[in-house]
Design a protein around this motif. Structure first.
Motif, short mmCIF file in Angstrom:
data_model
loop_
_atom_site.label_atom_id
_atom_site.label_comp_id
_atom_site.label_asym_id
_atom_site.label_seq_id
_atom_site.Cartn_x
_atom_site.Cartn_y
_atom_site.Cartn_z
N GLY A 1 -5.76 -51.83 81.18
CA GLY A 1 -4.34 -52.93 81.24
C GLY A 1 -3.82 -52.58 79.80
N SER A 2 -4.44 -52.04 78.70
CA SER A 2 -3.89 -51.78 77.42
C SER A 2 -2.95 -50.70 77.30
CB SER A 2 -4.90 -51.33 76.17
OG SER A 2 -5.66 -50.32 76.68
N GLU A 3 -2.93 -49.77 78.50
CA GLU A 3 -2.14 -48.46 78.91
C GLU A 3 -0.60 -49.06 79.28
OE1 GLU A 3 -4.31 -49.59 80.76
OE2 GLU A 3 -3.54 -49.21 82.99
N ARG B 1 -5.68 -44.36 76.04
CA ARG B 1 -6.37 -45.42 75.44
C ARG B 1 -7.92 -45.57 75.50
NH1 ARG B 1 -2.15 -45.67 73.97
NH2 ARG B 1 -0.46 -47.25 74.20
N LYS B 2 -8.35 -44.96 76.20
CA LYS B 2 -10.00 -44.64 76.52
C LYS B 2 -10.40 -44.20 75.22
CE LYS B 2 -13.56 -43.14 79.50
NZ LYS B 2 -13.90 -42.32 80.35
N PRO B 3 -9.83 -43.10 74.69
CA PRO B 3 -10.48 -42.44 73.44
C PRO B 3 -10.46 -43.46 72.25
CG PRO B 3 -8.72 -40.84 74.37
CD PRO B 3 -8.59 -42.38 75.29
N PHE B 4 -9.90 -44.62 72.47
CA PHE B 4 -9.76 -45.69 71.18
C PHE B 4 -10.59 -46.69 71.52
CE2 PHE B 4 -5.91 -42.95 70.74
CZ PHE B 4 -6.36 -42.40 69.61
N SER C 1 -0.28 -47.43 65.23
CA SER C 1 -0.90 -48.39 66.48
C SER C 1 -2.23 -48.54 66.12
CB SER C 1 -0.94 -47.42 67.64
OG SER C 1 0.53 -46.86 68.01
N PHE C 2 -2.66 -49.66 66.85
CA PHE C 2 -3.97 -50.19 66.63
C PHE C 2 -4.43 -50.42 65.40
CE2 PHE C 2 -3.87 -47.02 70.21
CZ PHE C 2 -3.34 -47.86 71.05
N LEU D 1 1.11 -44.53 91.77
CA LEU D 1 1.01 -45.37 90.74
C LEU D 1 -0.24 -45.85 89.88
CD1 LEU D 1 4.11 -47.47 91.40
CD2 LEU D 1 4.29 -45.84 89.58
N ASN D 2 -1.18 -46.08 90.73
CA ASN D 2 -2.53 -46.26 90.35
C ASN D 2 -3.20 -45.21 89.56
OD1 ASN D 2 -2.40 -48.91 91.16
ND2 ASN D 2 -3.49 -48.38 93.00
N ALA D 3 -3.07 -44.02 90.15
CA ALA D 3 -3.49 -42.77 89.55
C ALA D 3 -2.56 -42.44 88.20
CB ALA D 3 -3.29 -41.69 90.59
N TYR D 4 -1.47 -42.83 88.28
CA TYR D 4 -0.62 -42.52 86.99
C TYR D 4 -1.12 -43.33 85.73
CZ TYR D 4 3.62 -43.05 84.25
OH TYR D 4 4.42 -43.13 83.13
N TYR D 5 -1.24 -44.69 86.30
CA TYR D 5 -1.63 -45.74 85.00
C TYR D 5 -3.19 -45.38 84.64
CZ TYR D 5 2.71 -48.14 85.08
OH TYR D 5 3.97 -48.32 85.15
N GLN D 6 -4.12 -44.87 85.77
CA GLN D 6 -5.45 -44.60 85.25
C GLN D 6 -5.43 -43.42 84.46
OE1 GLN D 6 -8.32 -46.06 86.26
NE2 GLN D 6 -9.70 -44.44 85.53
N LEU D 7 -4.54 -42.27 84.60
CA LEU D 7 -4.67 -41.18 83.81
C LEU D 7 -3.95 -41.67 82.50
CD1 LEU D 7 -5.32 -38.04 83.64
CD2 LEU D 7 -3.09 -37.65 84.50
N ARG D 8 -3.12 -42.41 82.46
CA ARG D 8 -2.61 -42.79 81.10
C ARG D 8 -3.48 -43.53 80.18
NH1 ARG D 8 2.44 -47.22 80.45
NH2 ARG D 8 3.97 -45.54 81.34
N TRP D 9 -4.31 -44.27 80.82
CA TRP D 9 -5.51 -45.00 80.26
C TRP D 9 -6.42 -44.05 79.58
CZ3 TRP D 9 -10.74 -45.71 81.63
CH2 TRP D 9 -11.36 -46.57 80.71
N GLU D 10 -6.85 -43.08 80.47
CA GLU D 10 -7.90 -42.13 80.17
C GLU D 10 -7.43 -41.20 79.12
OE1 GLU D 10 -9.26 -39.85 83.55
OE2 GLU D 10 -10.09 -41.74 84.75
N LEU D 11 -6.04 -40.90 79.07
CA LEU D 11 -5.76 -39.93 78.04
C LEU D 11 -5.48 -40.53 76.66
CD1 LEU D 11 -3.37 -37.53 80.28
CD2 LEU D 11 -5.44 -37.01 79.07
#
Ligand SMILES: CC(C)(COP(=O)(O)OP(=O)(O)OC[C@H]1O[C@@H](n2cnc3c(N)ncnc32)[C@H](O)[C@@H]1OP(=O)(O)O)[C@@H](O)C(=O)NCCC(=O)NCCS
Length: 300
Positions: free
Chosen positions: A33-35, A25-28, A130-131, A13-23
């Motif tokens: 946590g925002s993911e 949220r990080k680009p913005f 969004s945002f 689950l950590n890897a899942y949310y980390q990747l969600r963020w990278e793909l």
């Protein structure tokens, strides 16, 4: 081999949310946590692993009644363009089907609209921004395919999807397209959902079923001609011959169409009459006559 798995353990689950963020949220420049959102604890999660077991894609399905929403879909850039994104959508779709969902919905960023269209989604309108800066388009895919329709099944599917979205009562009434051959159009309804106190079909439902059948045929005929138009019923009358006690089906033939629609080519309204028969278990039970007007689309 690429595999789609359900992240379950804490490290998955950590890897899942980390990747969600990278793909996503990080680009913005959005913080960790925002993911996540408040539906994560009750939603279904999927993650794709490459042949070495490295997480490369994420996607989430949230089921709410008849509908399920796809959100947080993303794939690492170096893996794009080889059908893996489509495989993630297929997997989420299979999951939705197993949950007996009737429709998949989602809000797609403008640059992903074509991808979802290729996955069988239909664009139905504006979605959220969004945002404060990323506009989305609302997209929808019906999961109740019209297997009995041989001619233009995809158009009939589009029509059914538009109805379920735009005229929700049509779904409550169990309206289902049962036949289209380019000339005539049949629309069924679920009797049990339309009963009156006498255990026969409610007259108002019979009327609605007929109106919608006429409207549906016109929509398909417009598509046959490559024309656009907004169809309204200007006048309608109905004769009820017998109570409807079994399998209500409205049948309408194209009569004056396509010629009657041709004024639209000159940006003029088309006006014509259609006669719709309502059958109860194969016996004629009601006859509706409607005057429809099809207006050229308004210039925006
Ligand atoms: C959107 C995304 C998941 C697509 O994944 P992908 O693996 O590259 O897509 P696929 O290779 O499975 O493409 C399936 C089809 O869609 C088309 N397609 C994919 N991305 C497209 C795009 N941006 N524009 C137009 N067509 C596109 C492909 O050409 C392919 O068409 P084909 O079936 O005719 O060959 C991926 O680009 C991504 O993660 N983007 C960033 C995050 C994102 O935008 N997520 C969606 C948020 S709404």
């Amino acid at each position: 081999m690429y595999r789609v798995v359900t992240p379950e353990t804490e490290s998955e689950l950590n890897a899942y949310y980390q990747l969600r963020w990278e793909l996503l949220r990080k680009p913005f420049n959005l913080p960790l946590g925002s993911e996540r959102d408040e539906y994560d604890s009750v939603a279904l999660h999927r993650m794709m692993l490459d042949p070495d077991g490295r997480p490369i894609a994420v996607g989430r399905l949230f089921v709410g009644g008849d509908e399920a929403q796809i959100r947080f879909m993303g794939l690492l850039p170096e893996y794009r363009g080889q059908g893996l994104g489509a495989r993630m959508v297929e997997d989420l779709e299979a999951l939705a089907r197993s949950e007996k969902v009737k429709r998949l919905v989602m809000n797609a960023r403008q640059e992903a609209v074509e991808f979802y269209r290729k996955c069988g989604f239909l664009e139905v309108g504006e979605g959220p921004v969004s945002f404060g800066r990323i506009p989305h388009r609302q997209m929808i895919k019906s999961l109740a395919p019209l297997q009995t329709i041989q001619y233009r099944p995809e158009w009939c599917q589009d029509l059914a999807t538009r109805w379920s979205r735009g005229i929700p009562i049509s779904e409550k009434m169990g309206m289902q397209i049962t036949h289209y051959d380019g000339h005539s159009f049949h629309l069924g309804a679920n009797l049990a959902a339309n009963l009156n106190v006498h255990d026969t079909m409610f007259a108002g439902s019979i009327y609605s079923q007929c109106v919608l059948a006429g409207w549906g045929l016109i929509w398909l005929q417009l598509k046959e001609l490559g024309l656009l138009g907004d169809t309204v019923l200007a006048e309608g009358s109905i004769r009820y011959y017998r109570p409807v006690k079994a399998s209500p089906e409205a049948r309408v033939a194209r009569e004056g169409m396509p010629a009657a629609l041709l004024p639209l080519r000159n940006n003029e309204s088309a006006r014509f009459q259609l006669s719709v028969q309502l059958y109860s278990g194969g016996k004629l039970a009601a006859e509706f006559t409607g005057k429809y007007v099809v207006q050229p689309p308004k210039k925006r």
